[in-house]
Design an enzyme around this catalytic site. Structure first.
Site, PDB file in Angstrom:
ATOM      1  N   GLU A 163     -32.869  63.715 -50.667  1.00 51.34           N
ATOM      2  CA  GLU A 163     -32.434  63.214 -51.860  1.00 51.34           C
ATOM      3  C   GLU A 163     -33.412  62.361 -52.796  1.00 51.34           C
ATOM      4  OE1 GLU A 163     -28.733  61.443 -50.675  1.00 51.34           O
ATOM      5  OE2 GLU A 163     -28.184  62.951 -49.588  1.00 51.34           O
ATOM      6  N   GLU A 268     -26.235  71.025 -44.107  1.00 50.63           N
ATOM      7  CA  GLU A 268     -25.108  69.835 -44.104  1.00 50.63           C
ATOM      8  C   GLU A 268     -23.793  70.716 -44.632  1.00 50.63           C
ATOM      9  OE1 GLU A 268     -25.979  65.913 -45.878  1.00 50.63           O
ATOM     10  OE2 GLU A 268     -27.928  66.081 -45.067  1.00 50.63           O
TER      11      GLU A 268
HETATM   12  O1  9MR Z   1     -21.936  61.801 -42.605  1.00 49.34           O
HETATM   13  C1  9MR Z   1     -22.461  60.646 -43.207  1.00 49.34           C
HETATM   14  C2  9MR Z   1     -21.801  59.523 -43.090  1.00 49.34           C
HETATM   15  O2  9MR Z   1     -20.950  59.288 -41.983  1.00 49.34           O
HETATM   16  C3  9MR Z   1     -22.250  58.355 -43.633  1.00 49.34           C
HETATM   17  O3  9MR Z   1     -21.188  57.328 -43.893  1.00 49.34           O
HETATM   18  C4  9MR Z   1     -23.019  58.401 -45.079  1.00 49.34           C
HETATM   19  C5  9MR Z   1     -23.718  57.333 -45.437  1.00 49.34           C
HETATM   20  O4  9MR Z   1     -24.978  57.042 -44.788  1.00 49.34           O
HETATM   21  O5  9MR Z   1     -24.062  59.657 -44.902  1.00 49.34           O
HETATM   22  C6  9MR Z   1     -23.450  60.804 -44.579  1.00 49.34           C
HETATM   23  O6  9MR Z   1     -24.272  61.906 -44.524  1.00 49.34           O
HETATM   24  C7  9MR Z   1     -25.095  62.048 -45.540  1.00 49.34           C
HETATM   25  C8  9MR Z   1     -26.321  62.793 -45.212  1.00 49.34           C
HETATM   26  O7  9MR Z   1     -26.849  61.707 -44.257  1.00 49.34           O
HETATM   27  C9  9MR Z   1     -27.292  62.806 -46.279  1.00 49.34           C
HETATM   28  N1  9MR Z   1     -26.278  63.878 -47.343  1.00 49.34           N
HETATM   29  C10 9MR Z   1     -25.403  63.291 -47.573  1.00 49.34           C
HETATM   30  C11 9MR Z   1     -24.589  63.238 -46.364  1.00 49.34           C
HETATM   31  C12 9MR Z   1     -22.974  62.810 -46.791  1.00 49.34           C
HETATM   32  O8  9MR Z   1     -23.208  61.578 -47.349  1.00 49.34           O
END
Ligand code: 9MR
Length: 378
Positions: A163, A268
């Site tokens: 990101e 994802e």
């Molecule tokens: O699914 C993840 C969630 O449990 C966390 O709270 C969040 C914050 O770190 O991150 C989510 O996963 C993210 C991923 O690591 C990167 N892309 C976006 C995903 C959704 O926010």
């Protein structure tokens, strides 16, 4: 025809379609093999992955464990390898759950993905205090070398940079960009390539099906490639909605990234069935809104008509994935079952979303069936 009447007829038609799909698919499993799973149905096409929370790694729920072991052949840690968890202090690392995660993947002969090395979100607080380029470069080296070194030859691919882009395709003003400038991108990939030359290295982001962001991403990757940087694949996160992105944009995205010589991965994947506040799209975890019931309409369960529409949306997208299976190496769902999906808390906390293929009791949904029958139609 009055609108109510029209919707009643539409619902009946959709339900009939659903029953037909369900019965043909379950009958089909028995005909072919009792043990047909997502992983083996798509075995010749791409890995089918899932994201694991700590609860899955420690095996709290036997039904979820069984799903993970049977339905998926690739795993990504949802949170436990993020900087704040794995590298909480300048010289302290926490490898307890990451070690268990890698062991679980090895015990099940899975493709193991590391997520994520360099990301502006969920760094440890001390990282945000670093003010100059040399100090940040040293910390990045320690971070990448220590983590990738520990799992060298065992974790098969890494989300090296996550990101890095704004929605308009420009570079995000992250702590890494602020301290090191654009050079941080190449530095991260170079360190990763040296730490484990056999690991695949990925750039991973959301909203890459949006033209402006995609164009910025392509420009960024072309620059890295022109500078001789090893980058093997792009992770298109795939936090999708029922109506967006369009199939046309998803197809363009696959084609344009493939043209760079990269492996394409959907890393994802989930599809939200809930309304979005203020047209919000994407996965910026800093955005949260308050909401009432209008924004949370399916607390009592997913209506059949919506379950069928979700199945159709998944099938449409996977048909495209199959068309480009030469270019797509992995499709990973962002979670194991609906109860686990991050979408229940984003962009409004505490909602009831239905984003994945398995319900809150780890039972397959219509969406699961709609994918299991796809290959037969080829
Ligand atoms: O699914 C993840 C969630 O449990 C966390 O709270 C969040 C914050 O770190 O991150 C989510 O996963 C993210 C991923 O690591 C990167 N892309 C976006 C995903 C959704 O926010």
């Amino acid at each position: 025809m009055r609108p109510n009447c029209f919707f009643t007829i539409l619902t009946i038609v959709l339900l009939a379609y659903s029953c037909e799909q369900q019965s043909s698919s379950s009958a089909g499993f028995k005909d072919d093999t009792e043990t047909a799973t997502l992983a083996n149905v798509f075995e010749d096409n791409f890995y089918i992955g899932t994201a694991l929370g700590a609860q899955h790694i420690t095996g709290e729920n036997a039904k979820a464990t069984e799903l993970i072991q049977t339905q998926f052949n690739a795993i990504t840690p949802e949170n436990i390898m993020k900087w704040m968890h794995i590298h909480p202090g300048r010289d302290s690392f926490n490898f307890d759950l990451p070690d268990q995660f890698v062991a679980l993947g090895e015990a099940n002969d899975m493709h193991i993905v590391g997520h994520t090395l360099v990301w502006h979100s969920q760094t440890a607080p001390w990282v945000n205090d670093i003010a100059d380029s040399a100090a940040m470069a040293a910390v990045m080296e320690q971070h990448i070398n220590t983590i990738m070194g520990r799992y060298k030859g065992r974790v098969h691919g890494w989300d090296v940079v996550n990101e890095a882009l704004n929605e308009d395709g420009s570079l995000r003003e992250s702590i890494f960009l602020k301290t090191m400038g654009e050079a941080y991108l190449k530095r991260a990939f170079d360190l990763a390539a040296a730490a484990d030359p056999d690991a695949e290295l990925y750039y991973n982001d959301y909203n890459l099906c949006e033209p402006a962001k995609r164009a910025g991403c392509i420009e960024m990757i072309k620059k890295l490639q022109a500078d001789g940087t090893k980058i093997d694949g792009v992770g298109i996160q795939g936090h999708f909605y029922m109506n967006t992105p369009s199939l046309e944009e998803i197809e363009k995205t696959i084609r344009e990234f493939s043209a760079l010589g990269l492996k394409v991965m959907f890393t994802e994947v989930d599809i939200s069935v809930l309304p979005t506040p203020w047209g919000l799209r994407g996965a910026d975890v800093n955005q949260n809104f308050e909401g009432g019931n209008i924004m949370d309409p399916y607390q009592e369960g997913l209506p059949d008509s919506v379950a069928v529409s979700l199945g159709k949306r998944y099938a449409d997208i996977f048909r495209l994935f199959l068309k480009y299976d030469e270019n797509i190496s992995r499709v990973t769902f962002w979670g194991v079952d609906d109860g686990h999906s991050w979408k229940n808390n984003f962009p409004i906390r505490g909602r009831t979303d239905y984003t994945l293929l398995f319900d809150r009791n780890q039972e397959p949904k219509v969406a699961f069936d709609s994918l299991m029958v796809l290959k037969r139609a080829e």
